[in-house]
Scaffold this active site. Structure first.
Site, PDB file in Angstrom:
ATOM      1  N   CYS A   1     -12.336   2.549 -29.229  1.00 58.13           N
ATOM      2  CA  CYS A   1     -13.607   3.192 -29.561  1.00 58.13           C
ATOM      3  C   CYS A   1     -14.428   3.554 -28.337  1.00 58.13           C
ATOM      4  O   CYS A   1     -15.545   3.059 -28.155  1.00 58.13           O
ATOM      5  CB  CYS A   1     -14.390   2.280 -30.488  1.00 58.13           C
ATOM      6  SG  CYS A   1     -13.451   1.990 -31.977  1.00 58.13           S
ATOM      7  N   GLU A   2     -13.873   4.334 -27.478  1.00 55.94           N
ATOM      8  CA  GLU A   2     -14.590   4.834 -26.300  1.00 55.94           C
ATOM      9  C   GLU A   2     -14.049   6.225 -25.978  1.00 55.94           C
ATOM     10  O   GLU A   2     -12.827   6.435 -26.037  1.00 55.94           O
ATOM     11  CB  GLU A   2     -14.329   3.963 -25.065  1.00 55.94           C
ATOM     12  CG  GLU A   2     -14.765   2.537 -25.221  1.00 55.94           C
ATOM     13  CD  GLU A   2     -15.165   1.895 -23.898  1.00 55.94           C
ATOM     14  OE1 GLU A   2     -15.513   2.620 -22.942  1.00 55.94           O
ATOM     15  OE2 GLU A   2     -15.128   0.663 -23.858  1.00 55.94           O
ATOM     16  N   ARG A   9      -5.251   2.768 -16.132  1.00 55.98           N
ATOM     17  CA  ARG A   9      -5.359   3.610 -14.942  1.00 55.98           C
ATOM     18  C   ARG A   9      -6.003   4.987 -15.173  1.00 55.98           C
ATOM     19  O   ARG A   9      -6.846   5.407 -14.381  1.00 55.98           O
ATOM     20  CB  ARG A   9      -3.995   3.772 -14.254  1.00 55.98           C
ATOM     21  CG  ARG A   9      -3.342   2.435 -13.857  1.00 55.98           C
ATOM     22  CD  ARG A   9      -2.167   2.592 -12.906  1.00 55.98           C
ATOM     23  NE  ARG A   9      -2.619   2.952 -11.584  1.00 55.98           N
ATOM     24  CZ  ARG A   9      -2.553   4.142 -11.073  1.00 55.98           C
ATOM     25  NH1 ARG A   9      -2.017   5.129 -11.765  1.00 55.98           N
ATOM     26  NH2 ARG A   9      -3.015   4.394  -9.882  1.00 55.98           N
ATOM     27  N   TYR A  43       0.636  -1.866 -12.116  1.00 50.88           N
ATOM     28  CA  TYR A  43      -0.739  -1.937 -12.608  1.00 50.88           C
ATOM     29  C   TYR A  43      -0.856  -1.366 -14.020  1.00 50.88           C
ATOM     30  O   TYR A  43      -1.854  -0.761 -14.378  1.00 50.88           O
ATOM     31  CB  TYR A  43      -1.707  -1.242 -11.621  1.00 50.88           C
ATOM     32  CG  TYR A  43      -1.534  -1.769 -10.209  1.00 50.88           C
ATOM     33  CD1 TYR A  43      -1.983  -3.043  -9.873  1.00 50.88           C
ATOM     34  CD2 TYR A  43      -0.866  -1.027  -9.240  1.00 50.88           C
ATOM     35  CE1 TYR A  43      -1.780  -3.559  -8.600  1.00 50.88           C
ATOM     36  CE2 TYR A  43      -0.663  -1.537  -7.959  1.00 50.88           C
ATOM     37  CZ  TYR A  43      -1.121  -2.798  -7.646  1.00 50.88           C
ATOM     38  OH  TYR A  43      -0.912  -3.309  -6.394  1.00 50.88           O
ATOM     39  N   GLU A  78       3.811  -6.824   1.687  1.00 50.07           N
ATOM     40  CA  GLU A  78       3.357  -7.161   0.338  1.00 50.07           C
ATOM     41  C   GLU A  78       3.415  -5.925  -0.572  1.00 50.07           C
ATOM     42  O   GLU A  78       2.405  -5.532  -1.144  1.00 50.07           O
ATOM     43  CB  GLU A  78       1.914  -7.683   0.401  1.00 50.07           C
ATOM     44  CG  GLU A  78       1.706  -8.855   1.338  1.00 50.07           C
ATOM     45  CD  GLU A  78       0.229  -9.233   1.500  1.00 50.07           C
ATOM     46  OE1 GLU A  78      -0.645  -8.487   1.005  1.00 50.07           O
ATOM     47  OE2 GLU A  78      -0.033 -10.266   2.123  1.00 50.07           O
ATOM     48  N   PRO A  79       4.572  -5.294  -0.710  1.00 45.07           N
ATOM     49  CA  PRO A  79       4.629  -4.078  -1.518  1.00 45.07           C
ATOM     50  C   PRO A  79       4.597  -4.382  -3.015  1.00 45.07           C
ATOM     51  O   PRO A  79       5.193  -5.353  -3.474  1.00 45.07           O
ATOM     52  CB  PRO A  79       5.996  -3.484  -1.140  1.00 45.07           C
ATOM     53  CG  PRO A  79       6.836  -4.685  -0.838  1.00 45.07           C
ATOM     54  CD  PRO A  79       5.903  -5.680  -0.196  1.00 45.07           C
ATOM     55  N   GLY A  80       3.895  -3.559  -3.752  1.00 48.96           N
ATOM     56  CA  GLY A  80       3.881  -3.699  -5.200  1.00 48.96           C
ATOM     57  C   GLY A  80       4.324  -2.390  -5.827  1.00 48.96           C
ATOM     58  O   GLY A  80       5.457  -2.217  -6.271  1.00 48.96           O
ATOM     59  N   ARG A  81       3.401  -1.416  -5.794  1.00 44.86           N
ATOM     60  CA  ARG A  81       3.609  -0.142  -6.485  1.00 44.86           C
ATOM     61  C   ARG A  81       4.914   0.555  -6.103  1.00 44.86           C
ATOM     62  O   ARG A  81       5.619   1.081  -6.961  1.00 44.86           O
ATOM     63  CB  ARG A  81       2.426   0.773  -6.158  1.00 44.86           C
ATOM     64  CG  ARG A  81       2.381   2.012  -6.994  1.00 44.86           C
ATOM     65  CD  ARG A  81       1.295   2.988  -6.495  1.00 44.86           C
ATOM     66  NE  ARG A  81       0.052   2.386  -6.118  1.00 44.86           N
ATOM     67  CZ  ARG A  81      -1.048   2.353  -6.885  1.00 44.86           C
ATOM     68  NH1 ARG A  81      -1.045   2.920  -8.066  1.00 44.86           N
ATOM     69  NH2 ARG A  81      -2.154   1.784  -6.452  1.00 44.86           N
ATOM     70  N   GLY A 119       0.750  -1.248   0.000  1.00 45.90           N
ATOM     71  CA  GLY A 119       0.000   0.000   0.000  1.00 45.90           C
ATOM     72  C   GLY A 119       0.781   1.299   0.000  1.00 45.90           C
ATOM     73  O   GLY A 119       0.199   2.370  -0.182  1.00 45.90           O
TER      74      GLY A 119
HETATM   75  N1  LLP Z   1      -1.567  -6.996  -0.831  1.00 42.37           N
HETATM   76  C1  LLP Z   1      -2.854  -7.116  -1.162  1.00 42.37           C
HETATM   77  C2  LLP Z   1      -3.686  -8.085  -0.454  1.00 42.37           C
HETATM   78  C3  LLP Z   1      -3.393  -6.292  -2.171  1.00 42.37           C
HETATM   79  O1  LLP Z   1      -4.672  -6.407  -2.480  1.00 42.37           O
HETATM   80  C4  LLP Z   1      -2.556  -5.360  -2.835  1.00 42.37           C
HETATM   81  C5  LLP Z   1      -3.080  -4.506  -3.908  1.00 42.37           C
HETATM   82  C6  LLP Z   1      -1.195  -5.303  -2.471  1.00 42.37           C
HETATM   83  C7  LLP Z   1      -0.739  -6.121  -1.455  1.00 42.37           C
HETATM   84  C8  LLP Z   1      -0.215  -4.377  -3.137  1.00 42.37           C
HETATM   85  O2  LLP Z   1      -0.532  -3.046  -2.926  1.00 42.37           O
HETATM   86  P1  LLP Z   1       0.496  -1.898  -3.385  1.00 42.37           P
HETATM   87  O3  LLP Z   1       1.728  -2.025  -2.527  1.00 42.37           O
HETATM   88  O4  LLP Z   1       0.810  -2.096  -4.820  1.00 42.37           O
HETATM   89  O5  LLP Z   1      -0.239  -0.646  -3.143  1.00 42.37           O
HETATM   90  N2  LLP Z   1      -5.069  -1.307  -9.823  1.00 42.37           N
HETATM   91  C9  LLP Z   1      -4.918  -0.303  -8.797  1.00 42.37           C
HETATM   92  C10 LLP Z   1      -4.281  -0.843  -7.551  1.00 42.37           C
HETATM   93  C11 LLP Z   1      -4.982  -2.074  -6.996  1.00 42.37           C
HETATM   94  C12 LLP Z   1      -4.359  -2.584  -5.738  1.00 42.37           C
HETATM   95  C13 LLP Z   1      -4.893  -3.938  -5.414  1.00 42.37           C
HETATM   96  N3  LLP Z   1      -4.301  -4.555  -4.293  1.00 42.37           N
HETATM   97  C14 LLP Z   1      -4.138   0.871  -9.374  1.00 42.37           C
HETATM   98  O6  LLP Z   1      -3.779   0.844 -10.558  1.00 42.37           O
HETATM   99  O7  LLP Z   1      -3.930   1.874  -8.694  1.00 42.37           O
END
Ligand code: LLP
Length: 412
Positions: A340-341, A310, A369, A272-275, A238
């Site tokens: 086409c939107e 996004r 994402y 659980e970092p992603g972004r 997050g």
């Molecule tokens: N853990 C869980 C259980 C999650 O559902 C998520 C993201 C993460 C970790 C990773 O979160 P992050 O560190 O990336 O913030 N498509 C959207 C974001 C959806 C996030 C879904 N869950 C966007 O493009 O902003």
């Protein structure tokens, strides 16, 4: 800091001019920087002094080359489907560093996870727990379980990506979770190993994380009074990034705020970092096809909402920069795709240098994402992914072709 920088008005990814990749693979394409990915992973991972595992959120960018890179750096994977588990295993991620979240895991997915011997399953409902007990019993194994609790904390982010409020579908309300643990303790094929929570994405303030940790901490203490001890506390992902002028916490500040609250809690942390790792380590490169003037001025590019959803989905801001800077005059335009939107735009009403046919544009901060949410809408083949490493670049996913569009389709 990322490795997408101008040198004499030419945009480079590390040592490679972005235009050189475009000439080799065509447009559009996603471009990632290995040095940036490594730097961001390590900055996050090394910010914590307590024992922890950094499980990269596969959903944010799922290419196996990236999962392999993070695995080599000591990371694990946070998965939400059987498909993501398959990817993580193929990429060589240690199953003992894989955690599985999600409100709707099927029996087949639960079976696959148990057979793969992953670290833990973050269970999100009583019915899921019962199903997991049945599946584990049929396999003759014990399922390592953590319940995902919903702490009812407002993460102050976009409503679609807020997950830890009572009104969201995620987790078990924290006030009801004790019952789940007490029930699980009596189940023959369930082993309680942790507590997890994830309150939302693109958070730019640490206070909701702290508030949620405080609630989870009291809950862990309550569990202890019941004689239930846990080995892992999974605090989810997050942490936000800068798309324009946001000021998200640096990993060090995030870590310090959380570790302050962790005193006396004798368990390992899972993140659980992603972004925060991939967001600013990737760009989408697209080419101007046409420009035209109607009610306003449109710059029509070859990437659409199917390639980067996004802006259309969340009205998200992505900076758009020229791949080669010129001193052309500025104008206010909508940058739109071929779909086409009318919702197919990369930006609207934005001031930028006047572009002409053939110009290459870099859509910044597109690593998270971006490709992972892309689709074949309008029967558009999905674009390639390219990984730069120093002065070399590697195609890590080929551009799809027309045959791949209809693969698996049958005319009866
Ligand atoms: N853990 C869980 C259980 C999650 O559902 C998520 C993201 C993460 C970790 C990773 O979160 P992050 O560190 O990336 O913030 N498509 C959207 C974001 C959806 C996030 C879904 N869950 C966007 O493009 O902003």
């Amino acid at each position: 800091m990322n490795h997408f920088q101008y040198k004499n008005d030419v945009l480079f990814c590390e040592e490679v001019p972005v235009a050189e990749v475009a000439a080799a693979v065509g447009t559009p394409f996603y471009l990632y920087s290995a040095a940036t990915l490594t730097r961001h992973f390590q900055a996050f991972d090394s910010a914590f002094s307590l024992p922890h595992i950094t499980c990269f959120a596969v959903k944010s960018c799922s290419n196996i080359a990236l999962l392999n890179l993070f695995g080599k750096l000591g990371g694990g994977a946070d998965i939400v489907s059987g498909g993501e588990l398959f990817r993580a295993l193929k990429a060589g991620v240690d199953p003992k560093k894989i955690v599985y979240s999600g409100v709707g895991k099927s029996e087949a997915e639960l079976r696959f996870a148990l057979q793969s011997n992953i670290l833990m399953l973050n269970v999100e409902s009583h019915q899921e727990l019962e199903t997991l007990q049945e599946v584990a019993s049929s396999l003759g194994v014990t399922a390592p379980v953590s319940f995902r609790v919903n702490p009812d904390v407002d993460p102050k982010t976009h409503a679609y990506i807020s997950t830890g409020m009572a009104k969201n579908k995620f987790g078990i309300p924290i006030q009801d979770a004790l019952n789940s643990y007490v029930t699980a303790r009596q189940m023959s094929n369930i082993k309680i190993v942790g507590v997890s929570c994830h309150i939302g994405s693109q958070l730019t303030d640490v206070s909701p994380f702290v508030e949620s940790l405080q609630k989870v901490k009291s809950f862990v203490e309550r569990l202890r009074q019941e004689g239930i001890t846990i080995s892992y506390l999974d605090l989810g992902g997050g942490v936000g990034i800068r798309y324009s002028d946001e000021e998200p916490p640096l990993p060090a500040a995030y870590a310090a705020a959380l570790e302050r609250e962790m005193q006396g809690l004798d368990c390992s942390l899972v993140f659980e970092p992603g972004r925060v790792i991939v967001g600013n380590a990737g760009i989408l490169v697209t080419k101007v096809l046409y420009t035209k003037e109607g009610g306003k001025k449109f710059v029509i590019v070859d990437a659409g909402m199917n390639d980067l959803a996004r802006p259309s989905l969340y009205d998200a801001y992505h900076a758009i920069k020229p791949v080669v800077r010129t001193n052309s005059e500025e104008e206010t335009v909508d940058v739109v795709g071929p779909i086409c939107e009318s919702g197919d735009f990369l930006c609207r009403g934005r001031k930028m240098p006047a572009y002409t046919r053939g110009d290459l544009l870099a859509v910044m901060s597109a690593g998270a994402y971006g490709f992972s949410m892309s689709s074949n809408y309008n029967s558009r083949p999905r674009v390639p992914e390219v990984l730069v490493d120093g002065s070399n670049f590697h195609i890590i996913r080929k551009r799809e072709d027309y045959e791949s569009l209809i693969a698996g389709e049958l005319i009866p």
